[in-house]
Design a protein around this motif. Structure first.
Motif, PDB file in Angstrom:
ATOM      1  N   LEU A  45      -9.930  -8.788  -8.461  1.00 58.47           N
ATOM      2  CA  LEU A  45      -9.346  -9.000  -7.138  1.00 58.47           C
ATOM      3  C   LEU A  45      -7.831  -8.970  -7.173  1.00 58.47           C
ATOM      4  N   ASP A  46      -7.247  -8.098  -6.365  1.00 59.67           N
ATOM      5  CA  ASP A  46      -5.810  -8.091  -6.122  1.00 59.67           C
ATOM      6  C   ASP A  46      -5.567  -9.020  -4.932  1.00 59.67           C
ATOM      7  N   LEU A  47      -4.556  -9.856  -5.006  1.00 59.92           N
ATOM      8  CA  LEU A  47      -4.305 -10.799  -3.915  1.00 59.92           C
ATOM      9  C   LEU A  47      -3.588 -10.157  -2.738  1.00 59.92           C
ATOM     10  N   MET A  48      -2.737  -9.179  -3.006  1.00 59.19           N
ATOM     11  CA  MET A  48      -1.922  -8.594  -1.942  1.00 59.19           C
ATOM     12  C   MET A  48      -2.494  -7.236  -1.546  1.00 59.19           C
ATOM     13  N   MET A  49      -3.268  -7.232  -0.451  1.00 58.60           N
ATOM     14  CA  MET A  49      -3.895  -6.017   0.054  1.00 58.60           C
ATOM     15  C   MET A  49      -3.787  -5.983   1.577  1.00 58.60           C
ATOM     16  N   PRO A  50      -3.865  -4.772   2.148  1.00 60.36           N
ATOM     17  CA  PRO A  50      -3.856  -4.679   3.613  1.00 60.36           C
ATOM     18  C   PRO A  50      -5.219  -5.052   4.189  1.00 60.36           C
ATOM     19  N   VAL A  51      -5.298  -5.151   5.479  1.00 62.84           N
ATOM     20  CA  VAL A  51      -6.502  -5.435   6.271  1.00 62.84           C
ATOM     21  C   VAL A  51      -6.975  -6.874   6.042  1.00 62.84           C
ATOM     22  N   MET A  52      -7.387  -7.208   4.819  1.00 63.19           N
ATOM     23  CA  MET A  52      -7.776  -8.577   4.460  1.00 63.19           C
ATOM     24  C   MET A  52      -7.293  -8.792   3.029  1.00 63.19           C
ATOM     25  N   ASP A  53      -6.389  -9.751   2.848  1.00 62.80           N
ATOM     26  CA  ASP A  53      -5.846  -9.964   1.510  1.00 62.80           C
ATOM     27  C   ASP A  53      -6.841 -10.720   0.613  1.00 62.80           C
ATOM     28  N   GLY A  54      -6.491 -10.868  -0.633  1.00 66.81           N
ATOM     29  CA  GLY A  54      -7.373 -11.510  -1.601  1.00 66.81           C
ATOM     30  C   GLY A  54      -7.672 -12.966  -1.290  1.00 66.81           C
ATOM     31  N   TRP A  55      -6.716 -13.669  -0.698  1.00 66.92           N
ATOM     32  CA  TRP A  55      -6.934 -15.068  -0.321  1.00 66.92           C
ATOM     33  C   TRP A  55      -8.054 -15.186   0.702  1.00 66.92           C
TER      34      TRP A  55
END
Length: 125
Positions: A45-55
C-alpha cells in the motif's frame, strides 16, 4: 497498489518473476473494489494516491468482514514518517521509498509465511 504506473509495473513484474500472483490497483478505490469476493493474501500500500489515499483505504478495508479486514498491509511510501504512519493503520511492515528490492521480497515472504512456533522450543531426540 501505487499511483505511479512505472513503479506499479516494475513491482508487479518483479513479484510475478518471484512466483507471486499479482493484482494491480492505481488507487485506493480501485483496490477496495477488488478485495471481494477473493481477498488477496497481502496488500502493498502506497499512502499517497489520488481518488482514495492509503489512509482512507485502510480505514474502509478494516470495516469489511474479517477475511478482508485482517489482510496484512505493507506500506511503501516516500513519507519520512512512514514507520509511525504504518503503525497507525496497523500495517505489518513498511519500507521507505526508494527501497532495496531484496528488502521488499524478504518482507513479503515473511508476511505471507510468518514463523511458526514462535515462543516455543523443541529439542531433537
Amino acid at each position: 497498489m501505487d499511483d505511479d504506473p512505472d513503479i506499479l509495473e516494475a513491482l508487479s513484474e518483479i513479484l510475478e518473476a518471484e512466483g507471486f500472483e499479482i493484482r494491480r490497483a492505481r488507487n485506493g478505490k480501485e483496490a477496495l473494489d477488488r478485495l471481494e469476493p477473493e481477498p488477496p493474501d497481502l496488500i502493498l500500500l502506497d499512502l499517497m494516491m489520488p481518488v482514495m489515499d492509503g489512509w482512507e483505504f485502510a480505514q474502509k478495508m478494516r470495516q469489511k468482514p474479517p477475511e478482508v479486514a485482517g489482510i496484512p498491509l505493507i506500506v511503501l511510501s516516500a513519507d519520512r514518517n512512514v514507520g509511525s504512519k504504518a503503525a497507525d493503520i496497523g500495517a505489518v511492515g513498511h519500507l521507505a521509498k526508494p527501497f532495496e528490492l531484496n528488502d521488499l521480497l524478504e518482507m513479503v515472504r515473511r508476511s505471507l509465511n510468518p514463523p511458526s512456533g514462535v515462543g516455543t522450543s523443541t529439542t531433537a531426540p
